[in-house]
Design an enzyme around this catalytic site. Structure first.
Site, PDB file in Angstrom:
ATOM      1  N   ASP A 129      11.510   1.610  -5.257  1.00  0.00           N
ATOM      2  CA  ASP A 129      10.820   0.551  -4.526  1.00  0.00           C
ATOM      3  C   ASP A 129      11.864  -0.226  -3.728  1.00  0.00           C
ATOM      4  OD1 ASP A 129       8.875   1.490  -6.322  1.00  0.00           O
ATOM      5  OD2 ASP A 129       7.942  -0.476  -6.504  1.00  0.00           O
ATOM      6  N   LYS A 154       3.924  -1.230   0.075  1.00  0.00           N
ATOM      7  CA  LYS A 154       3.697  -2.184  -1.017  1.00  0.00           C
ATOM      8  C   LYS A 154       3.753  -3.600  -0.460  1.00  0.00           C
ATOM      9  CE  LYS A 154       6.096  -3.639  -5.298  1.00  0.00           C
ATOM     10  NZ  LYS A 154       7.214  -3.311  -6.226  1.00  0.00           N
ATOM     11  N   LYS A 195       0.330  -0.014  -2.760  1.00  0.00           N
ATOM     12  CA  LYS A 195       0.642  -0.740  -3.991  1.00  0.00           C
ATOM     13  C   LYS A 195       0.606  -2.245  -3.747  1.00  0.00           C
ATOM     14  CE  LYS A 195       4.259  -1.349  -7.515  1.00  0.00           C
ATOM     15  NZ  LYS A 195       5.580  -0.882  -8.031  1.00  0.00           N
TER      16      LYS A 195
END
Length: 329
Positions: free
Chosen positions: A166, A229, A265
């Site tokens: 991430d 995300k 996400k």
């Protein structure tokens, strides 16, 4: 009691990973988002129809399989990470699993997400489960470290066994419209990740407008992101349904143009079963059932699992569990 739940381990059609595409600045400049329209649509989620009773329990079990069970605190320790991984191995109490009749289903979270310092600890604690470890990287949470430092972090996490990375983007690149710089940096991170999948964290609460959010989403997808995300969880404003709509509609547009399905996400502030159901309804209505799978949708959350477990027990018994009956996440 027996529920019809889709097993998280059920095979799905082979998912084609995003190879990345050339930066198309004409496409980026065509992107516009109408905040008022997004707000009206977001307010309708969950208002028109909801899932009830056994169907709700089934949806909540499904939600567990799409959680990135997360600890990203300044006082994290190997022991805390090991405890989180123990919860990931058994996300529900045995008595709840038995009463629901889902002993034969693979109800496990989508991943465990930790700082890159703890990747090796998590990988060892999850050995044999098939649960991947996700590592936050690239100067998390602000993304302002030198590029060579960010790349070294990714390399270290991948070496220690992280299967998902991430990364955080530099928000200033978005605010000044430097799309080439953003593209080049994410492209470099994607290359460094190798076989590990890359989730690009936009820090949407700091991007000023929904049009900026949408443009940043597109640039990251063109650069090869496997997921986009919302947040690090450290911003003042984290995931919400309005921003989610901006990002999800860019995912849909990207899929229509390229044939590549990108994951989504939302992260930060998603702590209740009710929140989870709204996001799942949003994904179903905007993108379809195929996106309600761990390879295309994740919640970034730390306390969500606890509330889902409480709601499942309430669905079975009519009572909420006392705090001491809830294992800590």
């Amino acid at each position: 009691m027996s529920l019809k739940v889709v097993d998280a381990s059920t095979s799905h059609p082979a998912h084609k990973r995003n190879p990345g595409f050339a930066l198309d600045l004409d496409w980026v400049e065509r992107v516009r988002m109408n905040r008022s329209a997004l707000e009206r649509r977001a307010n309708s989620i969950g208002a028109r129809r909801t899932v009830k009773k056994d169907y709700q329990l089934a949806w909540l079990l499904k939600a567990i399989t799409m959680i990135d069970l997360t600890t990203l605190n300044s006082d994290d320790t190997p022991a805390r990470v090991e405890r989180l991984c123990a919860k990931a191995r058994k996300p529900l109490r045995a008595d709840i699993v038995e009463k629901l009749g889902v002993q034969d289903l693979r109800i496990l979270p989508g991943a465990v997400c930790v700082y890159h310092t703890f990747v090796k600890t998590a990988v060892e604690a999850l050995e044999g489960t098939g649960i991947p470890v996700a590592a936050v990287s690239t100067g998390f949470p602000h993304g302002l470290a030198p590029v060579h430092t960010k790349i070294a972090e990714i390399e270290a996490s991948v070496k220690d066994g992280a299967e998902e990375i991430d990364i955080v983007i530099e928000r200033g690149m978005v605010l000044r419209g430097d799309w080439q710089a953003l593209y080049d940096q994410v492209r470099a991170f994607r290359k460094t990740c190798g076989d590990a999948h890359i989730k690009t964290i936009l820090g949407t609460g700091e991007l000023a407008t929904q049009t900026n959010v949408a443009k940043a989403s597109l640039v990251c997808m063109l650069a090869g992101a496997d997921f986009i995300k919302t947040s690090t969880g450290k911003e003042k404003v984290n995931a919400d349904l309005v921003t989610s709509l901006s990002m999800i509609r860019m995912i849909r547009w990207f899929a229509e143009e390229t044939g590549i399905e990108i994951g989504y996400k939302p992260a930060g502030g998603i702590s209740t079963a009710g929140d989870a159901l709204k996001y799942m309804a949003l994904m179903k209505e905007e993108l379809g059932n195929q996106w309600l799978q761990p390879h295309l949708f994740r919640f970034g959350a730390s306390s969500l699992l606890t509330d889902i477990e409480r709601q499942l027990e309430h669905g079975l018994t009519g009572h909420y569990a006392a705090d001491y009956r809830q294992p800590l996440v």
